[in-house]
Scaffold this active site. Structure first.
Site, PDB file in Angstrom:
ATOM      1  N   ASP A   1       0.865  -1.168   0.000  1.00  0.00           N
ATOM      2  CA  ASP A   1       0.000   0.000   0.000  1.00  0.00           C
ATOM      3  C   ASP A   1       0.911   1.231   0.000  1.00  0.00           C
ATOM      4  O   ASP A   1       2.088   1.141   0.374  1.00  0.00           O
ATOM      5  CB  ASP A   1      -0.847  -0.044   1.287  1.00  0.00           C
ATOM      6  CG  ASP A   1      -1.636   1.212   1.509  1.00  0.00           C
ATOM      7  OD1 ASP A   1      -2.252   1.701   0.552  1.00  0.00           O
ATOM      8  OD2 ASP A   1      -1.646   1.719   2.654  1.00  0.00           O
TER       9      ASP A   1
ATOM     10  N   ASP B   1      -0.290   5.100   0.807  1.00  0.00           N
ATOM     11  CA  ASP B   1      -0.607   6.071   1.860  1.00  0.00           C
ATOM     12  C   ASP B   1      -0.550   5.467   3.268  1.00  0.00           C
ATOM     13  O   ASP B   1      -1.180   4.456   3.539  1.00  0.00           O
ATOM     14  CB  ASP B   1      -2.016   6.645   1.649  1.00  0.00           C
ATOM     15  CG  ASP B   1      -2.060   7.611   0.472  1.00  0.00           C
ATOM     16  OD1 ASP B   1      -1.007   7.829  -0.149  1.00  0.00           O
ATOM     17  OD2 ASP B   1      -3.147   8.139   0.182  1.00  0.00           O
TER      18      ASP B   1
ATOM     19  N   ASP C   1      -1.920  -0.722   5.987  1.00  0.00           N
ATOM     20  CA  ASP C   1      -2.291  -0.176   7.302  1.00  0.00           C
ATOM     21  C   ASP C   1      -3.795  -0.146   7.564  1.00  0.00           C
ATOM     22  O   ASP C   1      -4.220   0.045   8.695  1.00  0.00           O
ATOM     23  CB  ASP C   1      -1.749   1.253   7.445  1.00  0.00           C
ATOM     24  CG  ASP C   1      -2.504   2.219   6.546  1.00  0.00           C
ATOM     25  OD1 ASP C   1      -2.415   2.065   5.307  1.00  0.00           O
ATOM     26  OD2 ASP C   1      -3.207   3.100   7.077  1.00  0.00           O
TER      27      ASP C   1
HETATM   28 MG   LIG Z   1      -3.009   3.142   3.570  1.00  0.00          MG
END
Ligand SMILES: [Mg+2]
Length: 253
Positions: A11, A13, A199
């Site tokens: 991922d 961000d 996350d």
């Molecule tokens: Mg993220």
């Protein structure tokens, strides 16, 4: 494991990029190690095709990447594999939803508002609005279960990212797109060892497909921790945690 090809799915961000400053400086050690071992690092993001192209160039990631939460896969030859529902359909549904629910999508926002909500520059926000397979939206307090039911009737689903909810096809996920690429890798290299880092809940399907899944710690305390076999959680936050995960996994091999 030494004879296996290794691949990293990540991922962007709040994982490889800092949540507020979009910096990957603190992931440098991990990125350098991958580069020196010729391990492809594949972006798996909710960003658009053009946004992701910019980021993989900036960071120096693999030409293959997954964009808009698994809606599309960009292959090394520039070909796009299309796994999502067309944006015009998503906008029609968003319009219908907005008459009953307090939802507002990127298509309802001016570039300035997208820039403000994302912390992107105006130029970047313009590119972020060029959607193909997913509509990021904000939602005030509402009966979310009811909202999800209505969305389901349209063959769509809502996925929660770091900053926004995303309206997209019901079968569309980072995990399904990762499975597609893993199959290709296995056809090319035989045995493949996969590392995945993310996350947020929209990363969980991807984490569950990897041999070594890592939840990268977010700042703050409200992070949702999924039940995934073999899941490890970084001690450090964001890109610093990214390096920690990659170094820990690769040095063990
Ligand atoms: Mg993220």
């Amino acid at each position: 494991m030494k004879d296996q090809a290794v691949v990293v799915f990540t991922d962007l961000d709040a994982t490889l990029l800092g949540l507020d400053d979009y910096s990957f400086e603190k992931a440098r050690t991990g990125l350098d190690l991958c580069r020196s071992l010729q391990i492809p690092v594949i972006a798996v993001t909710s960003k658009t095709l053009d946004e992701t192209k910019l980021w993989i160039k900036r960071i120096g990631l693999d030409q293959r990447f997954i964009f808009e939460n698994g809606g599309g896969i960009h292959l090394e030859n520039g070909k796009i594999i299309d796994l999502g529902v067309d944006y015009s359909v998503l906008r029609q549904v968003m319009l219908k939803l907005s008459s009953t629910f307090p939802v507002r999508g990127f298509g309802d926002m001016k570039t300035e508002e997208i820039a403000e909500r994302t912390g992107l520059s105006l130029e970047e926000a313009k590119i972020a609005a060029l959607r193909r397979f997913s509509e990021p939206f904000v939602c005030q307090e509402t009966d979310f279960e009811k909202l999800e039911n209505v969305v389901g009737i349209h063959g769509l689903q809502i996925v929660r990212g770091g900053r926004f909810y995303h309206l997209q096809a019901s079968g569309q996920s980072k995990g399904n797109a990762v499975a597609y690429l893993l199959k290709r890798f296995k056809a090319d290299f035989g045995r493949v060892f996969s590392i995945a880092l993310g996350d947020s809940p929209n990363d969980f399907s991807m984490l569950s497909k990897a041999d070594s899944p890592w939840l990268v710690r977010q700042p703050g305390q409200e992070q949702i921790i999924p039940e995934i076999n073999n899941l490890k959680i970084t001690a450090k936050i964001g890109p610093e945690g990214w390096s920690e995960a990659v170094l820990t996994t690769l040095n063990k091999r």
